[in-house]
Design a protein around this motif. Structure first.
Motif, PDB file in Angstrom:
ATOM      1  N   LEU A  17     -11.507 -19.251   6.934  1.00  0.00           N
ATOM      2  CA  LEU A  17     -10.981 -20.568   6.602  1.00  0.00           C
ATOM      3  C   LEU A  17     -10.050 -20.453   5.405  1.00  0.00           C
ATOM      4  O   LEU A  17     -10.117 -19.483   4.658  1.00  0.00           O
ATOM      5  N   THR A  18      -9.229 -21.473   5.230  1.00  0.00           N
ATOM      6  CA  THR A  18      -8.300 -21.496   4.108  1.00  0.00           C
ATOM      7  C   THR A  18      -8.529 -22.758   3.287  1.00  0.00           C
ATOM      8  O   THR A  18      -8.611 -23.855   3.854  1.00  0.00           O
ATOM      9  N   LEU A  19      -8.631 -22.604   1.985  1.00  0.00           N
ATOM     10  CA  LEU A  19      -8.648 -23.747   1.077  1.00  0.00           C
ATOM     11  C   LEU A  19      -7.240 -23.856   0.509  1.00  0.00           C
ATOM     12  O   LEU A  19      -6.733 -22.920  -0.106  1.00  0.00           O
ATOM     13  N   THR A  20      -6.614 -24.988   0.730  1.00  0.00           N
ATOM     14  CA  THR A  20      -5.242 -25.190   0.291  1.00  0.00           C
ATOM     15  C   THR A  20      -5.095 -26.644  -0.141  1.00  0.00           C
ATOM     16  O   THR A  20      -6.084 -27.325  -0.355  1.00  0.00           O
ATOM     17  N   ASN A  21      -3.864 -27.104  -0.240  1.00  0.00           N
ATOM     18  CA  ASN A  21      -3.668 -28.531  -0.497  1.00  0.00           C
ATOM     19  C   ASN A  21      -2.817 -29.107   0.620  1.00  0.00           C
ATOM     20  O   ASN A  21      -2.105 -28.385   1.322  1.00  0.00           O
ATOM     21  N   SER A  22      -2.903 -30.388   0.786  1.00  0.00           N
ATOM     22  CA  SER A  22      -2.287 -31.061   1.926  1.00  0.00           C
ATOM     23  C   SER A  22      -0.778 -30.877   1.987  1.00  0.00           C
ATOM     24  O   SER A  22      -0.217 -30.699   3.069  1.00  0.00           O
ATOM     25  N   LEU A  23      -0.105 -30.899   0.877  1.00  0.00           N
ATOM     26  CA  LEU A  23       1.355 -30.778   0.888  1.00  0.00           C
ATOM     27  C   LEU A  23       1.809 -29.377   1.282  1.00  0.00           C
ATOM     28  O   LEU A  23       2.865 -29.211   1.893  1.00  0.00           O
ATOM     29  N   ALA A  24       1.024 -28.367   0.988  1.00  0.00           N
ATOM     30  CA  ALA A  24       1.376 -26.999   1.354  1.00  0.00           C
ATOM     31  C   ALA A  24       1.280 -26.758   2.859  1.00  0.00           C
ATOM     32  O   ALA A  24       1.914 -25.848   3.389  1.00  0.00           O
ATOM     33  N   LEU A  25       0.506 -27.573   3.563  1.00  0.00           N
ATOM     34  CA  LEU A  25       0.303 -27.378   4.997  1.00  0.00           C
ATOM     35  C   LEU A  25       1.491 -27.816   5.850  1.00  0.00           C
ATOM     36  O   LEU A  25       1.620 -27.386   6.986  1.00  0.00           O
ATOM     37  N   ASN A  26       2.304 -28.723   5.355  1.00  0.00           N
ATOM     38  CA  ASN A  26       3.425 -29.254   6.135  1.00  0.00           C
ATOM     39  C   ASN A  26       2.948 -29.845   7.464  1.00  0.00           C
ATOM     40  O   ASN A  26       3.509 -29.586   8.523  1.00  0.00           O
ATOM     41  N   GLU A  27       1.886 -30.635   7.416  1.00  0.00           N
ATOM     42  CA  GLU A  27       1.297 -31.249   8.610  1.00  0.00           C
ATOM     43  C   GLU A  27       1.416 -32.773   8.587  1.00  0.00           C
ATOM     44  O   GLU A  27       0.669 -33.460   9.259  1.00  0.00           O
ATOM     45  N   GLY A  28       2.300 -33.313   7.772  1.00  0.00           N
ATOM     46  CA  GLY A  28       2.505 -34.753   7.753  1.00  0.00           C
ATOM     47  C   GLY A  28       1.729 -35.503   6.691  1.00  0.00           C
ATOM     48  O   GLY A  28       1.766 -36.730   6.652  1.00  0.00           O
ATOM     49  N   PHE A  29       1.011 -34.814   5.830  1.00  0.00           N
ATOM     50  CA  PHE A  29       0.308 -35.484   4.741  1.00  0.00           C
ATOM     51  C   PHE A  29       1.336 -36.060   3.768  1.00  0.00           C
ATOM     52  O   PHE A  29       2.364 -35.450   3.512  1.00  0.00           O
ATOM     53  N   THR A  30       1.021 -37.224   3.218  1.00  0.00           N
ATOM     54  CA  THR A  30       1.931 -37.848   2.252  1.00  0.00           C
ATOM     55  C   THR A  30       1.314 -37.897   0.853  1.00  0.00           C
ATOM     56  O   THR A  30       1.898 -38.471  -0.043  1.00  0.00           O
ATOM     57  N   TRP A  31       0.148 -37.329   0.681  1.00  0.00           N
ATOM     58  CA  TRP A  31      -0.491 -37.278  -0.629  1.00  0.00           C
ATOM     59  C   TRP A  31      -1.061 -35.880  -0.819  1.00  0.00           C
ATOM     60  O   TRP A  31      -1.297 -35.159   0.131  1.00  0.00           O
ATOM     61  N   ASP A  32      -1.246 -35.504  -2.070  1.00  0.00           N
ATOM     62  CA  ASP A  32      -1.724 -34.178  -2.412  1.00  0.00           C
ATOM     63  C   ASP A  32      -3.236 -34.208  -2.588  1.00  0.00           C
ATOM     64  O   ASP A  32      -3.748 -34.872  -3.493  1.00  0.00           O
ATOM     65  N   VAL A  33      -3.939 -33.509  -1.729  1.00  0.00           N
ATOM     66  CA  VAL A  33      -5.393 -33.488  -1.751  1.00  0.00           C
ATOM     67  C   VAL A  33      -5.850 -32.102  -1.274  1.00  0.00           C
ATOM     68  O   VAL A  33      -5.181 -31.485  -0.435  1.00  0.00           O
ATOM     69  N   PRO A  34      -6.956 -31.571  -1.797  1.00  0.00           N
ATOM     70  CA  PRO A  34      -7.473 -30.301  -1.299  1.00  0.00           C
ATOM     71  C   PRO A  34      -7.893 -30.414   0.170  1.00  0.00           C
ATOM     72  O   PRO A  34      -8.441 -31.439   0.592  1.00  0.00           O
ATOM     73  N   VAL A  35      -7.620 -29.360   0.933  1.00  0.00           N
ATOM     74  CA  VAL A  35      -7.916 -29.345   2.372  1.00  0.00           C
ATOM     75  C   VAL A  35      -8.529 -28.003   2.749  1.00  0.00           C
ATOM     76  O   VAL A  35      -8.053 -26.956   2.313  1.00  0.00           O
TER      77      VAL A  35
END
Length: 108
Positions: A17-35
């Protein structure tokens, strides 16, 4: 440490698994949150805190899943998406385990 990081700490040694943040994923998130991002046999998932609760302390998780499922009468694969809201850290961990082992009822 927030709840997503705590969950990741409990499952990281069991699965790739990967722990990253939402903006780094480039999956349509509009806020920065751990994922927590993971791929399993049928698809992929994202586990994160709701947009309005960046550090939920056990509440407001979102478990979002893209997966493929065989149709009933045809042997073709159908692309599906679902999501749910685990109530606790323990439930989120259980959901990760069940998905990665192919046992989660939402994606069977």
């Amino acid at each position: 440490m927030n709840d997503i990081e705590l969950i990741y700490g409990k499952v990281k040694d069991k699965y790739n698994l990967t722990l990253t943040n939402s903006l780094a994923l480039n999956e349509g998130f509009t806020w920065d949150v751990p994922v927590i991002y993971g791929e399993f046999q049928q698809g992929r998932f994202w586990l994160y805190a709701d947009e309005d609760v960046p550090n939920p302390h056990g509440i407001e998780f979102v478990f979002s899943v893209d997966y493929e499922k065989r149709t009933c009468f045809r042997k073709r694969l159908k692309k599906c998406h679902t999501h749910w809201h685990p109530d606790t850290i323990e439930q989120a961990i259980k959901d990760v385990d069940e998905l990665m082992l192919g046992k989660h009822p939402f994606v069977k």
